[in-house]
Design an enzyme around this catalytic site. Structure first.
Site, mmCIF file in Angstrom:
data_model
loop_
_atom_site.group_PDB
_atom_site.id
_atom_site.type_symbol
_atom_site.label_atom_id
_atom_site.label_comp_id
_atom_site.label_asym_id
_atom_site.label_seq_id
_atom_site.Cartn_x
_atom_site.Cartn_y
_atom_site.Cartn_z
ATOM 1 N N GLY A 81 1.190 -1.360 4.348
ATOM 2 C CA GLY A 81 1.575 -0.048 3.864
ATOM 3 C C GLY A 81 2.383 0.781 4.830
ATOM 4 O O GLY A 81 3.599 0.946 4.693
ATOM 5 N N GLU A 95 -11.001 -9.280 3.219
ATOM 6 C CA GLU A 95 -9.734 -8.953 3.865
ATOM 7 C C GLU A 95 -10.018 -8.805 5.353
ATOM 8 O O GLU A 95 -10.834 -7.967 5.757
ATOM 9 C CB GLU A 95 -9.161 -7.659 3.281
ATOM 10 C CG GLU A 95 -7.824 -7.300 3.917
ATOM 11 C CD GLU A 95 -7.054 -6.225 3.157
ATOM 12 O OE1 GLU A 95 -7.161 -6.185 1.910
ATOM 13 O OE2 GLU A 95 -6.366 -5.440 3.816
ATOM 14 N N HIS A 116 0.988 6.232 1.873
ATOM 15 C CA HIS A 116 1.710 7.182 2.714
ATOM 16 C C HIS A 116 2.935 7.783 2.041
ATOM 17 O O HIS A 116 3.539 8.716 2.573
ATOM 18 C CB HIS A 116 1.985 6.562 4.081
ATOM 19 C CG HIS A 116 0.691 6.286 4.777
ATOM 20 N ND1 HIS A 116 -0.199 7.293 5.094
ATOM 21 C CD2 HIS A 116 0.077 5.137 5.133
ATOM 22 C CE1 HIS A 116 -1.283 6.768 5.642
ATOM 23 N NE2 HIS A 116 -1.132 5.457 5.670
ATOM 24 N N ARG A 157 -9.349 8.268 -1.000
ATOM 25 C CA ARG A 157 -10.317 8.682 0.022
ATOM 26 C C ARG A 157 -11.180 9.828 -0.482
ATOM 27 O O ARG A 157 -10.771 10.602 -1.335
ATOM 28 C CB ARG A 157 -9.580 9.140 1.286
ATOM 29 C CG ARG A 157 -9.073 7.982 2.117
ATOM 30 C CD ARG A 157 -8.384 8.493 3.370
ATOM 31 N NE ARG A 157 -8.155 7.409 4.293
ATOM 32 C CZ ARG A 157 -9.008 7.024 5.237
ATOM 33 N NH1 ARG A 157 -10.154 7.658 5.409
ATOM 34 N NH2 ARG A 157 -8.727 6.029 6.028
ATOM 35 N N HIS A 209 -5.568 3.698 -1.658
ATOM 36 C CA HIS A 209 -6.892 4.064 -1.130
ATOM 37 C C HIS A 209 -7.206 5.489 -1.561
ATOM 38 O O HIS A 209 -6.573 6.436 -1.105
ATOM 39 C CB HIS A 209 -6.848 3.958 0.407
ATOM 40 C CG HIS A 209 -8.168 4.185 1.071
ATOM 41 N ND1 HIS A 209 -8.327 4.063 2.436
ATOM 42 C CD2 HIS A 209 -9.395 4.512 0.584
ATOM 43 C CE1 HIS A 209 -9.590 4.310 2.752
ATOM 44 N NE2 HIS A 209 -10.255 4.596 1.643
ATOM 45 N N ASN A 245 0.857 -1.187 0.000
ATOM 46 C CA ASN A 245 0.000 0.000 0.000
ATOM 47 C C ASN A 245 0.901 1.248 0.000
ATOM 48 O O ASN A 245 1.713 1.435 0.914
ATOM 49 C CB ASN A 245 -0.888 -0.042 1.253
ATOM 50 C CG ASN A 245 -1.828 1.138 1.329
ATOM 51 O OD1 ASN A 245 -1.428 2.278 1.083
ATOM 52 N ND2 ASN A 245 -3.074 0.899 1.685
ATOM 53 N N HIS A 283 -3.537 -4.547 7.859
ATOM 54 C CA HIS A 283 -3.623 -3.361 8.714
ATOM 55 C C HIS A 283 -2.671 -3.504 9.901
ATOM 56 O O HIS A 283 -2.803 -4.416 10.708
ATOM 57 C CB HIS A 283 -5.028 -3.069 9.245
ATOM 58 C CG HIS A 283 -5.176 -1.634 9.648
ATOM 59 N ND1 HIS A 283 -5.647 -0.655 8.802
ATOM 60 C CD2 HIS A 283 -4.831 -1.002 10.789
ATOM 61 C CE1 HIS A 283 -5.628 0.507 9.413
ATOM 62 N NE2 HIS A 283 -5.119 0.333 10.618
ATOM 63 N N GLU A 335 -8.620 0.562 -2.861
ATOM 64 C CA GLU A 335 -9.461 0.589 -1.662
ATOM 65 C C GLU A 335 -10.423 1.753 -1.806
ATOM 66 O O GLU A 335 -10.012 2.874 -2.148
ATOM 67 C CB GLU A 335 -8.608 0.774 -0.408
ATOM 68 C CG GLU A 335 -7.765 -0.444 -0.081
ATOM 69 C CD GLU A 335 -6.908 -0.216 1.154
ATOM 70 O OE1 GLU A 335 -6.955 0.880 1.738
ATOM 71 O OE2 GLU A 335 -6.179 -1.131 1.517
ATOM 72 N N THR A 374 -8.313 3.504 8.483
ATOM 73 C CA THR A 374 -9.526 2.689 8.452
ATOM 74 C C THR A 374 -9.635 1.969 9.788
ATOM 75 O O THR A 374 -8.995 0.965 10.014
ATOM 76 C CB THR A 374 -9.429 1.675 7.297
ATOM 77 O OG1 THR A 374 -9.001 2.382 6.140
ATOM 78 C CG2 THR A 374 -10.755 1.025 7.020
ATOM 79 N N ARG A 394 -6.880 12.754 1.003
ATOM 80 C CA ARG A 394 -5.799 13.196 1.903
ATOM 81 C C ARG A 394 -4.456 12.592 1.532
ATOM 82 O O ARG A 394 -3.424 13.088 1.929
ATOM 83 C CB ARG A 394 -6.135 12.897 3.353
ATOM 84 C CG ARG A 394 -5.986 11.456 3.755
ATOM 85 C CD ARG A 394 -6.353 11.226 5.194
ATOM 86 N NE ARG A 394 -7.781 11.410 5.411
ATOM 87 C CZ ARG A 394 -8.452 10.923 6.454
ATOM 88 N NH1 ARG A 394 -7.808 10.268 7.396
ATOM 89 N NH2 ARG A 394 -9.740 11.107 6.589
HETATM 90 N N1 PXP Z 1 -5.898 -3.068 4.187
HETATM 91 C C1 PXP Z 1 -6.848 -2.103 4.262
HETATM 92 C C2 PXP Z 1 -8.227 -2.435 3.826
HETATM 93 C C3 PXP Z 1 -6.540 -0.800 4.707
HETATM 94 O O1 PXP Z 1 -7.497 0.140 4.760
HETATM 95 C C4 PXP Z 1 -5.215 -0.517 5.068
HETATM 96 C C5 PXP Z 1 -4.850 0.862 5.505
HETATM 97 O O2 PXP Z 1 -5.041 1.738 4.448
HETATM 98 C C6 PXP Z 1 -4.261 -1.538 4.948
HETATM 99 C C7 PXP Z 1 -4.628 -2.820 4.525
HETATM 100 C C8 PXP Z 1 -2.820 -1.318 5.247
HETATM 101 O O3 PXP Z 1 -2.644 -0.991 6.574
HETATM 102 P P1 PXP Z 1 -1.237 -0.425 7.053
HETATM 103 O O4 PXP Z 1 -1.004 0.849 6.291
HETATM 104 O O5 PXP Z 1 -1.428 -0.224 8.507
HETATM 105 O O6 PXP Z 1 -0.203 -1.464 6.722
#
Ligand code: PXP
Length: 249
Positions: free
Chosen positions: A221, A159, A18, A53, A51, A15, A199, A78, A109, A57
């Site tokens: 991510g 997921e 960031h 949004r 993602h 992901n 996540h 996403e 999220t 952002r």
């Molecule tokens: N999966 C989903 C559905 C998410 O919303 C996120 C965060 O954007 C992630 C995975 C990745 O999470 P992290 O950035 O904490 O690794």
């Protein structure tokens, strides 16, 4: 565990949101999420996750267009279950769409999608995405009733939200959250769902999740982008890939 539920190759979706967060802190073009996506592919990622949004952002519409036009890895978009995001997904046709809950004030999220409570609003969106050939997943808490609801909705993939596991502090809390994930992974696979998770995963906590034989994909991510500050993005991804493979072996 019966062998037909086992998924041997655990894919890593990186992901890149960031990278855009850092860019947007100053405006301008640097660092470029597309460049990160291309580096991630070289470093062993199996897919790119972004993602878009509602408040843009991090990832922007222009980022999405650039990614769709330039990466060879499958893109997992996403998105919130809104008409705006549905329109964007249908226009760009990413490989996959992961439906996530989205509240304007939250930093990330925070909770899973309420697939059970939102059946009627989710059903038409899932149907439109599937009709367009987009692989749909639902980001849900590791709870049996949410998995059952995802299966009733015809989502081929879910997921599992690993946030509570990742944020658990004591050994006992970690064990409880891990068991919830394990039970959910088995339940979802028995329903015929392709199981993903993500996540808050890091080098330190990915092992027990990667070891779950039903999981086919992890999406990671924030930790990887943070770690890239210290080691570079390629080495961070390669180390995560190796940690996942070691657990699976
Ligand atoms: N999966 C989903 C559905 C998410 O919303 C996120 C965060 O954007 C992630 C995975 C990745 O999470 P992290 O950035 O904490 O690794």
């Amino acid at each position: 565990m019966t062998s037909h539920l086992r998924t041997d190759r655990l894919r890593l979706g990186v992901n890149i949101d960031h990278v855009a967060t850092i860019r947007n802190a100053r405006g301008g073009l640097h660092p470029d999420p597309l460049r990160a996506a291309l580096m991630a592919a070289e470093a062993g990622a199996d897919g790119i996750t972004a993602h878009l949004r509602e408040d843009r952002r991090h990832i922007t519409d222009a980022d999405l267009e650039a990614l769709i036009g330039s990466i060879s890895l499958p893109l997992n978009l996403e998105m919130a279950a809104t008409d705006e995001m549905l329109g964007i997904a249908l226009q760009h046709r990413p490989h996959a769409a992961c439906i996530v809950p989205e509240r304007r004030a939250e930093r990330t999220t925070e909770g899973g999608l309420d697939a059970a409570g939102q059946h009627n609003s989710l059903a038409p969106i899932i149907a439109r995405l599937k009709d367009a050939g987009i692989r749909v997943s639902l980001f849900i808490a590791p709870e049996a009733h949410q998995l059952d609801a995802a299966a009733r909705l015809g989502a081929p993939v879910v997921e599992l939200h690993t946030g509570p596991y990742s944020h658990a502090v004591t050994e006992a809390e970690v064990a409880v959250e891990l068991e919830r994930l394990q039970r959910a992974a088995a339940h979802g696979a028995a329903l015929g769902l392709e199981m993903h998770a993500g996540h808050g995963l890091t080098f330190d906590n990915v092992g027990p999740v990667a070891a779950m034989p039903q999981l086919a994909e992890l999406n990671i991510g924030h930790f990887l982008i943070g770690e890239a500050v210290f080691t570079g993005l390629g080495p961070a991804i390669a180390r995560m890939r190796a940690a996942m493979d070691a657990s699976r072996a």
